[in-house]
Design a protein around this motif. Structure first.
Motif, PDB file in Angstrom:
ATOM      1  N   VAL A 115      57.752  58.099  55.543  1.00 35.74           N
ATOM      2  CA  VAL A 115      56.500  58.663  56.058  1.00 35.74           C
ATOM      3  C   VAL A 115      55.722  57.598  56.829  1.00 35.74           C
ATOM      4  O   VAL A 115      55.229  57.845  57.938  1.00 35.74           O
ATOM      5  N   LEU A 116      55.606  56.407  56.267  1.00 38.06           N
ATOM      6  CA  LEU A 116      54.894  55.330  56.965  1.00 38.06           C
ATOM      7  C   LEU A 116      55.615  54.920  58.250  1.00 38.06           C
ATOM      8  O   LEU A 116      54.972  54.601  59.254  1.00 38.06           O
ATOM      9  N   GLY A 117      56.958  54.945  58.223  1.00 46.63           N
ATOM     10  CA  GLY A 117      57.722  54.628  59.424  1.00 46.63           C
ATOM     11  C   GLY A 117      57.480  55.636  60.531  1.00 46.63           C
ATOM     12  O   GLY A 117      57.330  55.274  61.703  1.00 46.63           O
ATOM     13  N   VAL A 118      57.412  56.919  60.175  1.00 43.19           N
ATOM     14  CA  VAL A 118      57.129  57.955  61.176  1.00 43.19           C
ATOM     15  C   VAL A 118      55.696  57.820  61.684  1.00 43.19           C
ATOM     16  O   VAL A 118      55.425  58.033  62.871  1.00 43.19           O
ATOM     17  N   GLY A 125      51.647  51.333  65.235  1.00 42.06           N
ATOM     18  CA  GLY A 125      52.367  50.295  64.515  1.00 42.06           C
ATOM     19  C   GLY A 125      51.675  49.710  63.316  1.00 42.06           C
ATOM     20  O   GLY A 125      52.218  48.812  62.662  1.00 42.06           O
ATOM     21  N   VAL A 126      50.482  50.174  62.994  1.00 41.05           N
ATOM     22  CA  VAL A 126      49.734  49.613  61.867  1.00 41.05           C
ATOM     23  C   VAL A 126      50.483  49.834  60.545  1.00 41.05           C
ATOM     24  O   VAL A 126      50.449  48.975  59.664  1.00 41.05           O
ATOM     25  N   THR A 127      51.211  50.949  60.415  1.00 43.49           N
ATOM     26  CA  THR A 127      51.903  51.245  59.159  1.00 43.49           C
ATOM     27  C   THR A 127      53.327  50.673  59.136  1.00 43.49           C
ATOM     28  O   THR A 127      54.085  50.942  58.210  1.00 43.49           O
ATOM     29  N   GLY A 128      53.688  49.849  60.095  1.00 41.96           N
ATOM     30  CA  GLY A 128      55.039  49.284  60.172  1.00 41.96           C
ATOM     31  C   GLY A 128      55.351  48.343  59.035  1.00 41.96           C
ATOM     32  O   GLY A 128      56.416  48.431  58.408  1.00 41.96           O
ATOM     33  N   ILE A 129      54.450  47.395  58.765  1.00 46.61           N
ATOM     34  CA  ILE A 129      54.714  46.423  57.694  1.00 46.61           C
ATOM     35  C   ILE A 129      54.763  47.099  56.323  1.00 46.61           C
ATOM     36  O   ILE A 129      55.686  46.830  55.543  1.00 46.61           O
ATOM     37  N   GLY A 156      62.700  54.525  57.134  1.00 45.08           N
ATOM     38  CA  GLY A 156      61.433  53.790  57.087  1.00 45.08           C
ATOM     39  C   GLY A 156      61.589  52.348  57.515  1.00 45.08           C
ATOM     40  O   GLY A 156      60.751  51.804  58.241  1.00 45.08           O
ATOM     41  N   LEU A 157      62.690  51.708  57.066  1.00 48.70           N
ATOM     42  CA  LEU A 157      62.939  50.312  57.454  1.00 48.70           C
ATOM     43  C   LEU A 157      63.150  50.168  58.957  1.00 48.70           C
ATOM     44  O   LEU A 157      62.566  49.286  59.597  1.00 48.70           O
ATOM     45  N   VAL A 158      63.974  51.034  59.530  1.00 48.04           N
ATOM     46  CA  VAL A 158      64.266  50.943  60.972  1.00 48.04           C
ATOM     47  C   VAL A 158      62.988  51.149  61.784  1.00 48.04           C
ATOM     48  O   VAL A 158      62.662  50.357  62.692  1.00 48.04           O
ATOM     49  N   LEU A 159      62.247  52.213  61.462  1.00 42.08           N
ATOM     50  CA  LEU A 159      61.013  52.478  62.219  1.00 42.08           C
ATOM     51  C   LEU A 159      59.971  51.379  61.993  1.00 42.08           C
ATOM     52  O   LEU A 159      59.250  50.985  62.926  1.00 42.08           O
ATOM     53  N   GLY A 160      59.893  50.876  60.772  1.00 45.26           N
ATOM     54  CA  GLY A 160      58.944  49.789  60.478  1.00 45.26           C
ATOM     55  C   GLY A 160      59.288  48.522  61.232  1.00 45.26           C
ATOM     56  O   GLY A 160      58.419  47.876  61.835  1.00 45.26           O
ATOM     57  N   GLY A 166      57.929  45.557  68.145  1.00 43.89           N
ATOM     58  CA  GLY A 166      57.089  45.962  69.276  1.00 43.89           C
ATOM     59  C   GLY A 166      55.797  45.153  69.322  1.00 43.89           C
ATOM     60  O   GLY A 166      55.376  44.699  70.402  1.00 43.89           O
ATOM     61  N   TRP A 167      55.169  44.973  68.160  1.00 44.07           N
ATOM     62  CA  TRP A 167      53.947  44.170  68.113  1.00 44.07           C
ATOM     63  C   TRP A 167      54.246  42.707  68.448  1.00 44.07           C
ATOM     64  O   TRP A 167      53.454  42.053  69.134  1.00 44.07           O
TER      65      TRP A 167
END
Length: 182
Positions: A115-118, A125-129, A156-160, A166-167
């Protein structure tokens, strides 16, 4: 000569025999039972032919029942049992080896990581870490407990990690631009 079987030489309407008219499907089921009995070696070819002829000439379900009474199956399908009664019976009669394996629960941290990754696309990108932290934590927990959810954690890992990368690229470009201009 052997003694006559229940279907030979008896009138069709025996005592307690259902007198409901037989359908084509009833006759076909009876013939299938007869053929199965023949293939298992329970009937001789000559007896099979006589019984099949009688099955196609039968008018009632009771007549069909007499033809297959000495075989393992009958012309009428069994009525399904209600589900609450069926489960305990299945547990008693079927060895555990043949029962379906219980489905392990899904790890909550893995779902949270996905969910955080999506959400990284909507939160810039705030929810990436947090997605990366939860993803690694979920995978370690799933290895220890046997829970499911590996796909959720990996997503979640890949999107995070894509968000973190990206950041990192964005900040690197800003720093390079600031140094070049200054």
């Amino acid at each position: 000569m052997s003694s006559p079987t229940p279907w030979q030489g008896q009138p069709w309407q025996g005592q307690g025999v259902p007198s409901m008219l037989a359908s084509h499907a009833d006759r076909e089921r009876a013939v299938d039972v007869l053929r199965a009995g023949f293939s298992e070696g329970r009937l001789q070819q000559e007896e099979l032919e006589k019984r099949v002829a009688r099955a196609y000439a039968a008018r009632t379900v009771g007549e069909l029942g007499l033809l297959v009474a000495d075989l393992p199956q009958g012309p009428m399908p069994m009525q399904p049992m209600p589900m609450p009664v069926m489960q305990p019976m299945m547990m008693q009669q079927v060895p555990r080896t043949f029962l379906p394996a219980p489905v392990p629960p899904t790890n909550g941290k893995a779902v949270g990581s996905m969910v955080l990754g999506v959400l990284t696309t909507m939160t810039f990108g705030v929810t990436g870490i947090p997605a990366v932290v939860l993803g690694h934590s979920a995978r370690a927990e799933m290895r220890r407990t046997g829970e499911s959810g590996e796909g959720f954690a990996v997503t979640g890992l890949v999107l995070g990690w894509l968000s973190v990368a990206g950041w990192a690229v964005f900040l690197t470009v800003l720093i390079v631009a600031a140094i070049a201009s200054g």
